[in-house]
Enzyme design. Sequence first.
Site, PDB file in Angstrom:
ATOM      1  N   LYS A  19      15.540  24.229  12.816  1.00 30.96           N
ATOM      2  CA  LYS A  19      14.443  23.873  11.818  1.00 30.96           C
ATOM      3  C   LYS A  19      13.855  24.777  10.718  1.00 30.96           C
ATOM      4  O   LYS A  19      13.731  24.265   9.582  1.00 30.96           O
ATOM      5  CB  LYS A  19      13.044  23.625  12.939  1.00 30.96           C
ATOM      6  CG  LYS A  19      12.693  22.448  13.508  1.00 30.96           C
ATOM      7  CD  LYS A  19      11.683  22.286  14.162  1.00 30.96           C
ATOM      8  CE  LYS A  19      10.543  23.372  15.178  1.00 30.96           C
ATOM      9  NZ  LYS A  19      11.342  23.757  16.351  1.00 30.96           N
ATOM     10  N   ARG A  93       2.997  19.891  18.346  1.00 27.99           N
ATOM     11  CA  ARG A  93       3.813  20.546  19.162  1.00 27.99           C
ATOM     12  C   ARG A  93       3.793  19.641  20.432  1.00 27.99           C
ATOM     13  O   ARG A  93       4.294  18.746  21.686  1.00 27.99           O
ATOM     14  CB  ARG A  93       4.210  21.281  20.304  1.00 27.99           C
ATOM     15  CG  ARG A  93       5.493  22.339  19.321  1.00 27.99           C
ATOM     16  CD  ARG A  93       5.552  24.175  19.668  1.00 27.99           C
ATOM     17  NE  ARG A  93       6.570  24.221  19.316  1.00 27.99           N
ATOM     18  CZ  ARG A  93       6.453  25.325  19.142  1.00 27.99           C
ATOM     19  NH1 ARG A  93       6.372  25.286  17.351  1.00 27.99           N
ATOM     20  NH2 ARG A  93       8.150  25.726  19.165  1.00 27.99           N
ATOM     21  N   ARG A 127      20.687  34.390  19.020  1.00 27.03           N
ATOM     22  CA  ARG A 127      19.733  34.341  17.358  1.00 27.03           C
ATOM     23  C   ARG A 127      19.469  35.702  16.569  1.00 27.03           C
ATOM     24  O   ARG A 127      18.951  36.416  17.628  1.00 27.03           O
ATOM     25  CB  ARG A 127      18.351  33.162  17.432  1.00 27.03           C
ATOM     26  CG  ARG A 127      18.144  33.697  16.383  1.00 27.03           C
ATOM     27  CD  ARG A 127      17.151  31.827  16.086  1.00 27.03           C
ATOM     28  NE  ARG A 127      15.798  31.993  16.969  1.00 27.03           N
ATOM     29  CZ  ARG A 127      15.355  31.189  17.267  1.00 27.03           C
ATOM     30  NH1 ARG A 127      15.782  30.090  15.921  1.00 27.03           N
ATOM     31  NH2 ARG A 127      14.169  30.688  17.471  1.00 27.03           N
ATOM     32  N   ARG A 160      14.359  38.457  19.198  1.00 30.16           N
ATOM     33  CA  ARG A 160      13.395  37.552  19.270  1.00 30.16           C
ATOM     34  C   ARG A 160      12.763  38.097  20.374  1.00 30.16           C
ATOM     35  O   ARG A 160      13.990  37.746  21.486  1.00 30.16           O
ATOM     36  CB  ARG A 160      12.571  36.141  18.902  1.00 30.16           C
ATOM     37  CG  ARG A 160      12.477  36.090  17.419  1.00 30.16           C
ATOM     38  CD  ARG A 160      12.528  34.220  17.057  1.00 30.16           C
ATOM     39  NE  ARG A 160      11.544  33.446  17.638  1.00 30.16           N
ATOM     40  CZ  ARG A 160      11.274  32.470  17.983  1.00 30.16           C
ATOM     41  NH1 ARG A 160      10.922  31.913  16.637  1.00 30.16           N
ATOM     42  NH2 ARG A 160      10.216  31.471  18.548  1.00 30.16           N
ATOM     43  N   ARG A 171      10.882  27.137  27.595  1.00 32.61           N
ATOM     44  CA  ARG A 171      10.354  26.916  26.026  1.00 32.61           C
ATOM     45  C   ARG A 171      11.076  25.441  25.961  1.00 32.61           C
ATOM     46  O   ARG A 171      10.809  24.317  25.145  1.00 32.61           O
ATOM     47  CB  ARG A 171      11.093  27.435  24.825  1.00 32.61           C
ATOM     48  CG  ARG A 171      10.619  28.675  24.192  1.00 32.61           C
ATOM     49  CD  ARG A 171      11.208  30.102  23.827  1.00 32.61           C
ATOM     50  NE  ARG A 171      11.214  29.224  21.983  1.00 32.61           N
ATOM     51  CZ  ARG A 171      12.521  29.543  21.852  1.00 32.61           C
ATOM     52  NH1 ARG A 171      12.754  30.680  21.973  1.00 32.61           N
ATOM     53  NH2 ARG A 171      12.279  29.874  20.314  1.00 32.61           N
TER      54      ARG A 171
HETATM   55  P1  AMP Z   1       8.574  28.244  16.405  1.00 35.84           P
HETATM   56  O1  AMP Z   1       8.641  29.935  16.620  1.00 35.84           O
HETATM   57  O2  AMP Z   1       8.062  27.335  16.367  1.00 35.84           O
HETATM   58  O3  AMP Z   1      10.278  28.220  18.035  1.00 35.84           O
HETATM   59  O4  AMP Z   1       7.317  28.947  18.140  1.00 35.84           O
HETATM   60  C1  AMP Z   1       7.129  30.693  18.741  1.00 35.84           C
HETATM   61  C2  AMP Z   1       6.011  30.315  19.540  1.00 35.84           C
HETATM   62  O5  AMP Z   1       5.022  29.390  19.324  1.00 35.84           O
HETATM   63  C3  AMP Z   1       6.279  28.804  20.365  1.00 35.84           C
HETATM   64  O6  AMP Z   1       7.541  29.295  21.465  1.00 35.84           O
HETATM   65  C4  AMP Z   1       4.801  28.565  21.030  1.00 35.84           C
HETATM   66  O7  AMP Z   1       4.552  29.306  22.112  1.00 35.84           O
HETATM   67  C5  AMP Z   1       4.537  29.243  19.611  1.00 35.84           C
HETATM   68  N1  AMP Z   1       3.558  28.331  18.798  1.00 35.84           N
HETATM   69  C6  AMP Z   1       3.701  27.932  17.923  1.00 35.84           C
HETATM   70  N2  AMP Z   1       4.206  26.543  17.775  1.00 35.84           N
HETATM   71  C7  AMP Z   1       3.106  25.930  18.128  1.00 35.84           C
HETATM   72  C8  AMP Z   1       2.581  24.846  18.367  1.00 35.84           C
HETATM   73  N3  AMP Z   1       2.169  24.421  17.606  1.00 35.84           N
HETATM   74  N4  AMP Z   1       1.858  24.987  19.605  1.00 35.84           N
HETATM   75  C9  AMP Z   1       1.707  25.238  20.913  1.00 35.84           C
HETATM   76  N5  AMP Z   1       2.325  26.573  20.977  1.00 35.84           N
HETATM   77  C10 AMP Z   1       3.157  26.548  19.518  1.00 35.84           C
END
Ligand code: AMP
Length: 219
Positions: A19, A93, A127, A160, A171
Amino acid sequence: MLLQRIFRAVIMGPPGSGKGTVSGRIVKSFGLMHLSSGDLLRANIKAKTELGLLMKSCIDQGQLVPDDVISRLILTEMRNIDQSSWLLDGFPRTVSQAESLDNVYSVDTVINLDVPYQTIKQRLTSRWLHLPSGRVYNIDFNPPKIAGLDDVTGEPLIQRDDDTPETVIRRLKAYENQTQPVLEYYRSKGVLKTFSGTETNQIWPHIQAFLSKKLSPQN
Ligand code: AMP
């Protein structure tokens, strides 16, 4: 390409589906503003805001943060870009988040990256990131020129906290249980467009062609 009107898009896909990389390419090719919920949360953690400190353990454990928290954070941030075309990445999400977004903006297109789970698991655990810029490397197929260092700045790369194998599985489960219903939600609204493949470089030309057509003045 110059945009003729405001275009509102969401990019979806499991963690590690590419993404971030695809979003970067869309922004560069089509001039959309990019808003990533994950980046926004990580920026809060880095700046040690109250919200960042509260949400850190949730994020590190691979759990979703509460809907009301993230919806408020994103919708507030979106006020700064609501006169522009935008691409949302990582939000919504859950169906409840999608409804909160719908109350304020109608989404033109949802780009769904459909990448096999096996590919994703391997990708996520290899990553590496350059935190200040958000540049992403992968030791298997997109390594930095010098191991451990960013190509542009030469600064160190980090992994990360939530890219460990156990957290990755958690996740992916959260994605399956909470986020897949959002795909149904957008499919029923007729705005979902799915792109399948194992490599970003293979999927990208299809997305580019789709958006070029979608954003052409005749449409
Ligand atoms: P990402 O970088 O998009 O994978 O987001 C990293 C983490 O942030 C996720 O594993 C969630 O813990 C939190 N997170 C990001 N976006 C959301 C969302 N829309 N709703 C809930 N948690 C989120």
